[in-house]
Write a protein that holds these residues in place. Structure first.
Motif, PDB file in Angstrom:
ATOM      1  N   GLY A 164       0.819  -1.203   0.000  1.00  0.00           N
ATOM      2  CA  GLY A 164       0.000   0.000   0.000  1.00  0.00           C
ATOM      3  C   GLY A 164       0.852   1.251   0.000  1.00  0.00           C
ATOM      4  N   PRO A 165       0.196   2.399   0.011  1.00  0.00           N
ATOM      5  CA  PRO A 165       0.930   3.664   0.091  1.00  0.00           C
ATOM      6  C   PRO A 165       1.693   3.752   1.413  1.00  0.00           C
ATOM      7  N   GLU A 166       2.826   4.422   1.351  1.00  0.00           N
ATOM      8  CA  GLU A 166       3.649   4.576   2.552  1.00  0.00           C
ATOM      9  C   GLU A 166       2.845   5.283   3.647  1.00  0.00           C
ATOM     10  N   VAL A 167       3.017   4.829   4.875  1.00  0.00           N
ATOM     11  CA  VAL A 167       2.343   5.384   6.043  1.00  0.00           C
ATOM     12  C   VAL A 167       3.370   6.200   6.827  1.00  0.00           C
ATOM     13  N   ALA A 168       2.978   7.353   7.298  1.00  0.00           N
ATOM     14  CA  ALA A 168       3.897   8.201   8.073  1.00  0.00           C
ATOM     15  C   ALA A 168       4.135   7.592   9.460  1.00  0.00           C
ATOM     16  N   VAL A 169       5.389   7.633   9.883  1.00  0.00           N
ATOM     17  CA  VAL A 169       5.760   7.234  11.244  1.00  0.00           C
ATOM     18  C   VAL A 169       6.767   8.247  11.773  1.00  0.00           C
ATOM     19  N   ALA A 170       6.913   8.277  13.069  1.00  0.00           N
ATOM     20  CA  ALA A 170       7.868   9.196  13.691  1.00  0.00           C
ATOM     21  C   ALA A 170       9.295   8.852  13.279  1.00  0.00           C
ATOM     22  N   ASP A 171      10.130   9.861  13.199  1.00  0.00           N
ATOM     23  CA  ASP A 171      11.541   9.663  12.833  1.00  0.00           C
ATOM     24  C   ASP A 171      12.256   8.726  13.796  1.00  0.00           C
ATOM     25  N   ASP A 172      11.818   8.716  15.050  1.00  0.00           N
ATOM     26  CA  ASP A 172      12.480   7.876  16.043  1.00  0.00           C
ATOM     27  C   ASP A 172      11.790   6.516  16.225  1.00  0.00           C
ATOM     28  N   ALA A 173      10.892   6.173  15.317  1.00  0.00           N
ATOM     29  CA  ALA A 173      10.226   4.867  15.382  1.00  0.00           C
ATOM     30  C   ALA A 173      11.255   3.759  15.193  1.00  0.00           C
ATOM     31  N   PRO A 174      11.027   2.591  15.804  1.00  0.00           N
ATOM     32  CA  PRO A 174      11.945   1.469  15.588  1.00  0.00           C
ATOM     33  C   PRO A 174      11.954   1.064  14.112  1.00  0.00           C
ATOM     34  N   ALA A 175      13.037   0.455  13.691  1.00  0.00           N
ATOM     35  CA  ALA A 175      13.222   0.107  12.278  1.00  0.00           C
ATOM     36  C   ALA A 175      12.117  -0.801  11.750  1.00  0.00           C
ATOM     37  N   HIS A 176      11.608  -1.718  12.568  1.00  0.00           N
ATOM     38  CA  HIS A 176      10.549  -2.597  12.061  1.00  0.00           C
ATOM     39  C   HIS A 176       9.287  -1.795  11.751  1.00  0.00           C
ATOM     40  N   ARG A 177       9.006  -0.773  12.546  1.00  0.00           N
ATOM     41  CA  ARG A 177       7.845   0.088  12.273  1.00  0.00           C
ATOM     42  C   ARG A 177       8.061   0.894  10.997  1.00  0.00           C
ATOM     43  N   LYS A 178       9.279   1.393  10.808  1.00  0.00           N
ATOM     44  CA  LYS A 178       9.589   2.149   9.588  1.00  0.00           C
ATOM     45  C   LYS A 178       9.449   1.265   8.356  1.00  0.00           C
ATOM     46  N   LEU A 179       9.931   0.032   8.447  1.00  0.00           N
ATOM     47  CA  LEU A 179       9.827  -0.894   7.326  1.00  0.00           C
ATOM     48  C   LEU A 179       8.368  -1.197   7.013  1.00  0.00           C
ATOM     49  N   LEU A 180       7.600  -1.540   8.022  1.00  0.00           N
ATOM     50  CA  LEU A 180       6.185  -1.845   7.797  1.00  0.00           C
ATOM     51  C   LEU A 180       5.441  -0.631   7.249  1.00  0.00           C
ATOM     52  N   ALA A 181       5.755   0.551   7.768  1.00  0.00           N
ATOM     53  CA  ALA A 181       5.105   1.779   7.285  1.00  0.00           C
ATOM     54  C   ALA A 181       5.482   2.051   5.836  1.00  0.00           C
ATOM     55  N   TYR A 182       6.733   1.817   5.476  1.00  0.00           N
ATOM     56  CA  TYR A 182       7.172   2.039   4.101  1.00  0.00           C
ATOM     57  C   TYR A 182       6.385   1.167   3.136  1.00  0.00           C
ATOM     58  N   LEU A 183       6.013  -0.023   3.591  1.00  0.00           N
ATOM     59  CA  LEU A 183       5.281  -0.958   2.748  1.00  0.00           C
ATOM     60  C   LEU A 183       3.761  -0.764   2.845  1.00  0.00           C
ATOM     61  N   GLY A 184       3.344   0.264   3.574  1.00  0.00           N
ATOM     62  CA  GLY A 184       1.916   0.564   3.649  1.00  0.00           C
ATOM     63  C   GLY A 184       1.164  -0.163   4.732  1.00  0.00           C
ATOM     64  N   ARG A 185       1.890  -0.777   5.643  1.00  0.00           N
ATOM     65  CA  ARG A 185       1.230  -1.505   6.719  1.00  0.00           C
ATOM     66  C   ARG A 185       0.730  -0.541   7.780  1.00  0.00           C
TER      67      ARG A 185
END
Length: 187
Positions: A164-185
């Protein structure tokens, strides 16, 4: 080339630790993969591991991708599939030819990267679903996200709905959250 095989090994280990943490009551928990609960997601992942290992070794996977690959014991099914998967990727010729995946034929290194994405992302999906994000390998997630960015991202996969479209997350989010957000999770 050895780097991606090492990353697959790490992903198998990390996702294996997550799978071990899943109890029977959590198999029906929703995941960041919309429409898939934990059991369905694990079944998809174990089935994929069998299909990819069979493709790498030139054998018959014995079942279709989405058949029931988990049976009565998801942990045992995962462990068996992980052993087969690891052995297949450690074949001397694993990265030299083309590998047929669900999306078509890819050069070995590209197929290994796609497989790595499956292992890491779905492992994180399960970790989040069962309330154990601490089990996600954040170092590996950060490496994978950097690789995706270096290779031009995943926009081609967003169009057919794989991601899906990338989801915004905080800059200090853990890497797994950034990865999942990048993939639209979303979670």
């Amino acid at each position: 080339m050895d780097k991606v095989i090492g990353q697959i090994d790490r992903a198998l280990d990390a996702t294996g630790a997550i799978v071990v943490a899943v109890d029977a009551a959590q198999l029906t928990a929703p995941t960041p993969c919309k429409e898939w609960d934990v059991r369905t997601l694990l079944n998809h992942l174990v089935g994929d591991m069998h299909v990819v290992a069979a493709e790498l070794s030139g054998t018959d996977p014995g079942a279709d991708h989405e058949d029931d690959s988990l049976g009565a014991d998801p942990q045992v099914a995962w462990a068996a599939a992980a052993e087969i998967d690891r052995a297949a990727w450690h074949r001397p010729d694993a990265l030299t030819g083309t590998i047929r995946l669900a999306g078509g034929e890819l050069p070995g290194v590209a197929a290994a990267t796609v497989h790595l994405i499956e292992l890491v992302v779905h492992g994180c999906d399960v970790a989040v679903a069962i309330g154990r994000p601490d089990l996600a390998d954040d170092e590996l997630c950060a490496e994978l996200l950097a690789t995706m960015h270096e290779r031009g991202g995943i926009d081609a996969f967003r169009k057919p709905g794989v991601f899906g479209p990338e989801v915004a997350v905080a800059d200090d989010a853990p890497a797994h959250r950034k990865l999942l957000a990048y993939l639209g999770r979303t979670w």
